[in-house]
Motif scaffolding. Structure first.
Motif, PDB file in Angstrom:
ATOM      1  N   LEU A  87      -9.150   6.775  -8.631  1.00 55.20           N
ATOM      2  CA  LEU A  87      -8.183   5.881  -8.010  1.00 55.20           C
ATOM      3  C   LEU A  87      -8.772   5.407  -6.686  1.00 55.20           C
ATOM      4  O   LEU A  87      -9.143   6.228  -5.842  1.00 55.20           O
ATOM      5  CB  LEU A  87      -6.871   6.642  -7.768  1.00 55.20           C
ATOM      6  N   GLY A  88      -8.891   4.100  -6.532  1.00 51.78           N
ATOM      7  CA  GLY A  88      -9.446   3.545  -5.302  1.00 51.78           C
ATOM      8  C   GLY A  88      -8.495   3.739  -4.133  1.00 51.78           C
ATOM      9  O   GLY A  88      -7.279   3.828  -4.318  1.00 51.78           O
ATOM     10  N   SER A  89      -9.045   3.819  -2.938  1.00 56.03           N
ATOM     11  CA  SER A  89      -8.197   3.972  -1.761  1.00 56.03           C
ATOM     12  C   SER A  89      -8.785   3.209  -0.588  1.00 56.03           C
ATOM     13  O   SER A  89      -9.966   2.860  -0.580  1.00 56.03           O
ATOM     14  CB  SER A  89      -8.031   5.443  -1.393  1.00 56.03           C
ATOM     15  N   ALA A 100       1.900  10.562  -5.351  1.00 59.68           N
ATOM     16  CA  ALA A 100       2.142  11.883  -5.928  1.00 59.68           C
ATOM     17  C   ALA A 100       3.520  11.959  -6.562  1.00 59.68           C
ATOM     18  O   ALA A 100       3.679  12.512  -7.653  1.00 59.68           O
ATOM     19  CB  ALA A 100       1.992  12.954  -4.853  1.00 59.68           C
ATOM     20  N   SER A 101       4.498  11.383  -5.900  1.00 58.06           N
ATOM     21  CA  SER A 101       5.861  11.384  -6.427  1.00 58.06           C
ATOM     22  C   SER A 101       5.932  10.633  -7.756  1.00 58.06           C
ATOM     23  O   SER A 101       6.571  11.087  -8.702  1.00 58.06           O
ATOM     24  CB  SER A 101       6.796  10.748  -5.397  1.00 58.06           C
ATOM     25  N   LEU A 102       5.257   9.505  -7.833  1.00 58.08           N
ATOM     26  CA  LEU A 102       5.254   8.703  -9.067  1.00 58.08           C
ATOM     27  C   LEU A 102       4.647   9.479 -10.237  1.00 58.08           C
ATOM     28  O   LEU A 102       5.134   9.420 -11.358  1.00 58.08           O
ATOM     29  CB  LEU A 102       4.482   7.403  -8.835  1.00 58.08           C
ATOM     30  N   PHE A 103       3.581  10.252  -9.954  1.00 58.49           N
ATOM     31  CA  PHE A 103       2.885  10.997 -11.001  1.00 58.49           C
ATOM     32  C   PHE A 103       3.388  12.426 -11.162  1.00 58.49           C
ATOM     33  O   PHE A 103       2.911  13.149 -12.028  1.00 58.49           O
ATOM     34  CB  PHE A 103       1.377  11.035 -10.713  1.00 58.49           C
ATOM     35  N   SER A 104       4.298  12.846 -10.301  1.00 55.60           N
ATOM     36  CA  SER A 104       4.803  14.224 -10.302  1.00 55.60           C
ATOM     37  C   SER A 104       3.680  15.235 -10.108  1.00 55.60           C
ATOM     38  O   SER A 104       3.565  16.218 -10.853  1.00 55.60           O
ATOM     39  CB  SER A 104       5.584  14.515 -11.595  1.00 55.60           C
ATOM     40  N   ARG A 147      -4.609   5.099   1.840  1.00 56.94           N
ATOM     41  CA  ARG A 147      -3.556   4.266   1.272  1.00 56.94           C
ATOM     42  C   ARG A 147      -4.066   3.756  -0.064  1.00 56.94           C
ATOM     43  O   ARG A 147      -5.271   3.549  -0.250  1.00 56.94           O
ATOM     44  CB  ARG A 147      -3.201   3.082   2.182  1.00 56.94           C
ATOM     45  N   PHE A 148      -3.159   3.550  -0.994  1.00 55.82           N
ATOM     46  CA  PHE A 148      -3.515   3.145  -2.349  1.00 55.82           C
ATOM     47  C   PHE A 148      -2.823   1.839  -2.699  1.00 55.82           C
ATOM     48  O   PHE A 148      -1.640   1.664  -2.401  1.00 55.82           O
ATOM     49  CB  PHE A 148      -3.089   4.245  -3.339  1.00 55.82           C
ATOM     50  N   ARG A 149      -3.552   0.936  -3.344  1.00 53.80           N
ATOM     51  CA  ARG A 149      -2.979  -0.341  -3.768  1.00 53.80           C
ATOM     52  C   ARG A 149      -1.950  -0.078  -4.862  1.00 53.80           C
ATOM     53  O   ARG A 149      -2.255   0.557  -5.870  1.00 53.80           O
ATOM     54  CB  ARG A 149      -4.058  -1.266  -4.304  1.00 53.80           C
ATOM     55  N   GLU A 150      -0.758  -0.607  -4.677  1.00 58.28           N
ATOM     56  CA  GLU A 150       0.312  -0.380  -5.643  1.00 58.28           C
ATOM     57  C   GLU A 150      -0.080  -0.858  -7.040  1.00 58.28           C
ATOM     58  O   GLU A 150       0.183  -0.163  -8.027  1.00 58.28           O
ATOM     59  CB  GLU A 150       1.600  -1.070  -5.196  1.00 58.28           C
ATOM     60  N   LEU A 183       0.850  -1.185   0.000  1.00 54.18           N
ATOM     61  CA  LEU A 183       0.000   0.000   0.000  1.00 54.18           C
ATOM     62  C   LEU A 183       0.884   1.233   0.000  1.00 54.18           C
ATOM     63  O   LEU A 183       1.887   1.289   0.711  1.00 54.18           O
ATOM     64  CB  LEU A 183      -0.912   0.000   1.229  1.00 54.18           C
ATOM     65  N   LEU A 184       0.513   2.208  -0.817  1.00 53.14           N
ATOM     66  CA  LEU A 184       1.292   3.431  -0.967  1.00 53.14           C
ATOM     67  C   LEU A 184       0.589   4.608  -0.301  1.00 53.14           C
ATOM     68  O   LEU A 184      -0.641   4.685  -0.286  1.00 53.14           O
ATOM     69  CB  LEU A 184       1.500   3.737  -2.453  1.00 53.14           C
ATOM     70  N   THR A 185       1.380   5.527   0.202  1.00 53.68           N
ATOM     71  CA  THR A 185       0.835   6.755   0.786  1.00 53.68           C
ATOM     72  C   THR A 185       0.506   7.737  -0.340  1.00 53.68           C
ATOM     73  O   THR A 185       1.013   7.611  -1.463  1.00 53.68           O
ATOM     74  CB  THR A 185       1.864   7.412   1.717  1.00 53.68           C
TER      75      THR A 185
END
Length: 68
Positions: free
Chosen positions: A38-40, A19-23, A49-52, A12-14
């Protein structure tokens, strides 16, 4: 936005990591979740938290669209 039925082995991602991945700003990620883009899940403390796998899928889709 429920934890029921999710795979406990999935990372799970914060919002900050997404945000970092998508800039983008973490608030943008929260808006995507509110809009259903995007599901959370919510932690017991109420944090998103977001499913990777779902994040990577959205990233691949948006990257693919950008190149067409």
């Amino acid at each position: 936005m429920t934890a029921i039925g999710f795979d406990n082995t999935e990372r799970l991602l914060t919002p900050g990591q997404v945000a970092s991945l998508f800039s983008v700003d973490p608030k943008t990620v929260s808006r995507w979740a509110l809009a259903g883009r995007l599901g959370s899940l919510r932690t017991p403390g109420g944090h998103r938290r977001f499913r990777e796998s779902e994040v990577r899928e959205l990233h691949a889709r948006l990257t693919s669209e950008a190149h067409h």
